[in-house]
Design an enzyme around this catalytic site. Structure first.
Site, PDB file in Angstrom:
ATOM      1  N   CYS A 112      -1.662 -10.610  -5.959  1.00  0.00           N
ATOM      2  CA  CYS A 112      -1.594  -9.686  -5.242  1.00  0.00           C
ATOM      3  C   CYS A 112       0.487  -9.467  -5.317  1.00  0.00           C
ATOM      4  CB  CYS A 112      -2.027  -9.674  -4.061  1.00  0.00           C
ATOM      5  SG  CYS A 112      -1.672  -8.301  -3.230  1.00  0.00           S
ATOM      6  N   ARG A 239      -8.518  -0.265 -13.333  1.00  0.00           N
ATOM      7  CA  ARG A 239      -8.407   1.250 -12.928  1.00  0.00           C
ATOM      8  C   ARG A 239      -9.174   2.091 -13.855  1.00  0.00           C
ATOM      9  NH1 ARG A 239      -1.989   1.095 -13.618  1.00  0.00           N
ATOM     10  NH2 ARG A 239      -2.216  -0.914 -15.112  1.00  0.00           N
TER      11      ARG A 239
HETATM   12  C1  LIG Z   1      -6.474  -0.346  -5.916  1.00  0.00           C
HETATM   13  C2  LIG Z   1      -6.203  -1.472  -6.136  1.00  0.00           C
HETATM   14  C3  LIG Z   1      -6.740  -2.823  -6.103  1.00  0.00           C
HETATM   15  C4  LIG Z   1      -6.290  -3.797  -6.322  1.00  0.00           C
HETATM   16  N1  LIG Z   1      -6.521  -4.853  -5.686  1.00  0.00           N
HETATM   17  C5  LIG Z   1      -7.142  -6.414  -6.447  1.00  0.00           C
HETATM   18  C6  LIG Z   1      -7.350  -7.199  -5.495  1.00  0.00           C
HETATM   19  O1  LIG Z   1      -7.646  -7.378  -4.263  1.00  0.00           O
HETATM   20  N2  LIG Z   1      -7.443  -8.531  -6.170  1.00  0.00           N
HETATM   21  C7  LIG Z   1      -6.850  -8.207  -7.458  1.00  0.00           C
HETATM   22  O2  LIG Z   1      -6.762  -9.894  -7.901  1.00  0.00           O
HETATM   23  N3  LIG Z   1      -6.385  -8.021  -7.876  1.00  0.00           N
HETATM   24  C8  LIG Z   1      -6.455  -6.633  -7.235  1.00  0.00           C
HETATM   25  N4  LIG Z   1      -5.752  -5.170  -8.010  1.00  0.00           N
HETATM   26  C9  LIG Z   1      -5.392  -5.264  -9.398  1.00  0.00           C
HETATM   27  C10 LIG Z   1      -6.495  -5.084 -10.357  1.00  0.00           C
HETATM   28  O3  LIG Z   1      -7.360  -6.442 -10.373  1.00  0.00           O
HETATM   29  C11 LIG Z   1      -5.949  -5.950 -11.525  1.00  0.00           C
HETATM   30  O4  LIG Z   1      -5.192  -6.481 -12.747  1.00  0.00           O
HETATM   31  C12 LIG Z   1      -4.641  -4.914 -12.274  1.00  0.00           C
HETATM   32  O5  LIG Z   1      -5.109  -2.930 -11.962  1.00  0.00           O
HETATM   33  C13 LIG Z   1      -4.585  -4.369 -13.272  1.00  0.00           C
HETATM   34  O6  LIG Z   1      -5.393  -4.604 -14.435  1.00  0.00           O
HETATM   35  P1  LIG Z   1      -5.960  -2.898 -15.306  1.00  0.00           P
HETATM   36  O7  LIG Z   1      -4.457  -2.151 -15.706  1.00  0.00           O
HETATM   37  O8  LIG Z   1      -7.136  -2.532 -15.617  1.00  0.00           O
HETATM   38  O9  LIG Z   1      -6.139  -2.095 -13.240  1.00  0.00           O
HETATM   39  C14 LIG Z   1      -5.907  -4.197  -7.845  1.00  0.00           C
HETATM   40  C15 LIG Z   1      -5.002  -2.785  -8.114  1.00  0.00           C
HETATM   41  C16 LIG Z   1      -5.666  -1.898  -7.992  1.00  0.00           C
HETATM   42  C17 LIG Z   1      -5.690  -0.310  -8.823  1.00  0.00           C
END
Ligand SMILES: Cc1cc2nc3c(=O)[nH]c(=O)nc-3n(C[C@H](O)[C@H](O)[C@H](O)COP(=O)(O)O)c2cc1C
Length: 385
Positions: A112, A239
């Protein structure tokens, strides 16, 4: 016993869990509640992780947290992500989940980048303090017993303070069942491109447990490419599935060698959106709250589809399922899948920012005595973000 543990030829094993496809829904605060997880499962296969749950709030059994950790009976692998900064509280929260048979998989959040978290030394700031990281992970693994305990992290705080290789090795040593890497530093937030080379390096470095790649998978083809380019054992998709839970169907097809992809016309998108609103209303035990929550998904679902500005605004202020039905009836249901406009990036992007950290945090990789005191404040009491 989760049904997926009896698969004879798993595509990905995380401890005792055998998944049919090497696909994990990324934990996303405010998104991956039981409603969204159920919807994604209706289209595909894999492991669907909860939004992050604060260890302290779980130990204190706040009503909101107890609601967030509740799974629907159809969720046969109950997966929960925990966030915390203190080995004792983390271990205690893991003991609650395991001792009360509330989870089949537990993930720890070390990724985070939100200032209110990193400013207190939590999330993506924490692996910098190597001994503390190791103590938290070891305490959690021990408390988890037979339930697989995994970690999810970023590359580090910034390019000058990378931690993923050390932290990966430490987590492996501590006995985690898999390690997921989001190929960005905390300072990047969601900007730029995820660094898949870092995922490949971690895969070379960690040899005894699966390494899962995360970052910028927008399609099933991206997932196959990440696996091929990095050698990772599975993909974590965040996402890319916002407003398109059917991506999990595409991923299942792709990993079984099929070219079939779900290319929904507007009518199918409307039906999925309606189902999401209904599941959210069930989750919140309130139609009003469910409809309020689904509003943030409007732009994602209807991206690239010919829906007028007025109707979009009305959808984004919807108050009841009846009203939603009326609005959706106003769409042109004969509109086909629009092609590229419906694909591609969505959700958070933003700009790089210097990571907010406790005073002197980067001076040493060991936790100083005075830093220890401020740390637990970083736990806050809000689950789900
Ligand atoms: C709205 C939102 C909330 C997220 N909340 C968390 C979370 O609670 N815990 C976590 O480990 N990562 C969280 N992330 C990160 C995602 O798990 C992920 O690592 C990040 O979006 C990159 O992956 P992507 O490119 O497939 O989105 C969050 C991302 C977004 C966009």
């Amino acid at each position: 016993m989760p049904t997926s543990t009896i698969n004879p030829s798993p595509a990905l094993s995380i401890g005792p869990l055998a998944l049919d496809v090497p696909v994990i829904l990324a934990p996303m605060a405010g998104i991956t509640n039981t409603a969204f997880r159920r919807l994604c499962r209706e289209y595909g296969a894999g492991l669907y992780v909860s939004e992050m749950i604060t260890a302290r709030a779980l130990v204190e059994r706040t009503p909101e947290t107890m609601r967030l950790i509740t799974h629907h009976p159809s969720e046969t692998v109950r997966s929960i992500q925990l966030y915390g900064v203190d080995p004792y509280t983390i271990a205690e929260s893991v003991r609650i989940l395991v001792g009360e048979d509330r989870a089949d998989h537990i993930d720890l959040n070390f990724g985070c980048p939100v200032p209110k978290v990193t400013r207190k030394g939590g999330g993506a700031a924490l692996p910098w303090k190597a001994t503390l990281f190791e103590r938290i992970v070891s305490a959690a693994v021990t408390a988890a017993g037979d339930v697989p305990l995994t970690v999810k992290m970023r590359k580090g705080i910034d390019e000058d303070h990378l931690t993923y290789l050390d932290a990966g090795a430490a987590a492996e040593q501590a006995g985690v069942a898999s390690i997921a890497l989001h190929g960005r530093t905390a300072s990047q937030h969601y900007s730029g491109q995820a660094d898949w080379d870092a995922i490949a390096r971690l895969k070379q470095h960690v040899t005894s447990v699966p390494v899962l790649g995360n970052g910028d998978i927008w399609s099933a083809e991206d997932a196959l490419r990440m696996m091929a380019e990095t050698g990772c054992d599975g993909v974590v998709v965040g996402r890319g599935c916002l407003g398109r839970p059917w991506l999990f169907g595409d991923l299942a097809a792709a990993f079984s060698g099929s070219d079939t992809r779900f290319r929904p016309g507007l009518s199918e998108v409307a039906a999925a959106f309606r189902r999401h609103a209904e599941l959210l209303s069930e989750f919140f035990e309130s139609e009003e709250r469910g409809c309020r929550d689904v509003r943030k998904h409007v732009a994602w679902y209807f991206k690239g589809y010919p829906v007028g500005g007025g109707l979009r605004t009305q959808l984004a202020t919807v108050e009841s399922l009846d009203q939603l039905d009326e609005l959706l009836a106003g769409l042109d249901h004969s509109q086909p899948y629009p092609g590229d406009g419906a694909e591609g990036p969505r959700g958070r992007a933003g700009h790089p920012k210097r990571t907010a950290l406790p005073e002197g945090w980067l001076d040493s990789r060991e936790l100083a005595e005075d830093e220890r005191c401020g740390l637990t404040e970083g736990e806050g009491d809000t689950s789900g973000g």
